[in-house]
Design a protein around this motif. Structure first.
Motif: not given
Length: 338
Positions: A66-75, A35-44, A274-283
């Motif tokens: 769930r990650a796919i549906r949560a992303n506007d590009t892949t929803g 799944g992690e590899e799939a999310l990286v590919l989907l982001g590209a 997407l891609g398993g990347r951490d979201r950063r808090a309050a940039s």
């Protein structure tokens, strides 16, 4: 261009079998093992349809869906979940956002029928989206034509005078009390068409620490690696608890476990992109985007009370976000006196 199918399955035999079933019928098949590899590919490069195994090492099929549906590009991508268990909880899959289920071992005719059906639905969605974009372009053109007909291709004024700003537009003149939002708008009006980063706007009119922050600073990841490991361990426990409760027909216990699992998955999804990347808090960039957008929107609401025509003009030409700009229609030139 042939439809592109992404197969996500940790079993190499299953990946090869699906490719052998689909490729002779003109489909382009790309396969990954996690799944992690799939999310990286989907982001590209999102495919046209995803065949997603439910049970995999790492992220489960439900989590990936769930990650796919949560992303506007892949929803809106069609997702078909693959399961070897006829008693697999299809309700959980559908709640995660799956469009269909297929039970292994796969039947070639069933697989082809379901893939073709979902691709046909996706083509309808793509056509509607294209029509919507065309309609938006037409509306923007008509608004610009109306502005030309109303004689808005001349001069307008936005002038700072002590604690107030004097604004003249389309024959109406009024005053607004000084706010940062008016300063942001004035900066954008001075350079039509130029994008300004929200951080630059905040720095130009902030003070002290607010004006000194850099785009790269943040409060770190929302969840550290240890927390994510604990989350996933608890998710596995809840999945086992749900299965056991359902076997004993204990609907109340199953519902409690399912509710807790949904909450944990929402927290995990909010912390991992997407891609398993951490979201950063309050940039700082995100804080600046929110601050500038709110300030400009608040000014537009006040302008609408005095001049709906100017509010509509700014709604059409003022872009906000991480990068902000005033982009007037070149067919309706408007010179601002500042």
């Amino acid at each position: 261009m042939p439809p592109r199918i992404l197969v996500v399955d940790d079993q190499p035999e299953a990946r090869r079998l699906i490719a052998a079933m689909l490729e002779p019928y003109g489909f382009t098949v790309q396969a990954v093992s996690s799944g992690e590899e799939a999310l990286v590919l989907l982001g590209a490069e999102p495919p046209d349809l995803i065949l997603l195994d439910v049970v995999m090492q790492g992220l489960s099929g439900y989590d990936v869906c769930r990650a796919i549906r949560a992303n506007d590009t892949t929803g809106f991508l069609p997702v078909v979940m693959l399961t070897a268990d006829r008693d697999q909880d299809k309700v959980a899959g559908l709640e995660a956002g799956a469009d269909d289920f297929i039970v292994k071992p796969l039947d070639r005719h069933e697989l082809l029928a379901r893939v073709r059906s979902l691709l046909r639905i996706k083509s309808y969605h793509d056509k509607i989206a294209e029509l919507n974009r065309t309609l938006e372009d037409r509306v923007a053109t008509q608004v610009a034509e109306i502005l030309v007909l109303r004689g808005l291709g001349g001069n307008a004024r936005l002038r700072h005078e002590g604690e107030f700003w004097t604004i003249s537009f389309d024959g109406a003149t009024f005053r607004l009390r000084d706010t940062k939002g008016l300063h942001y708008i004035a900066d954008l009006l001075r350079e039509p068409g130029r994008e300004r980063h929200a951080l630059d706007l905040v720095a130009a009119h902030g003070s002290g620490e607010e004006g000194a922050r850099s785009a790269g600073s943040d409060a770190g990841p929302i969840l550290d690696s240890e927390s994510k490991t604990q989350y996933r361990a608890r998710l596995d426990e809840l999945a086992a608890e749900m299965h056991e409760a359902e076997q004993h027909n204990d609907t109340e216990r199953a519902a409690r476990a399912r509710d807790e699992r949904e909450v944990l998955l929402e927290h995990l999804a909010s912390a991992v992109g997407l891609g398993g990347r951490d979201r950063r808090a309050a940039s700082d960039a995100e804080r600046a985007r929110v601050s500038v957008t709110r300030a400009i929107k608040a000014v537009l609401q006040r302008i609408a009370e005095h001049s709906p025509a100017l509010e509509q003009h700014f709604e059409t030409t003022m872009r906000t976000g991480q990068f902000c700009a005033y982009v007037p229609d070149p067919r309706s030139p408007l010179r601002w006196e500042l």
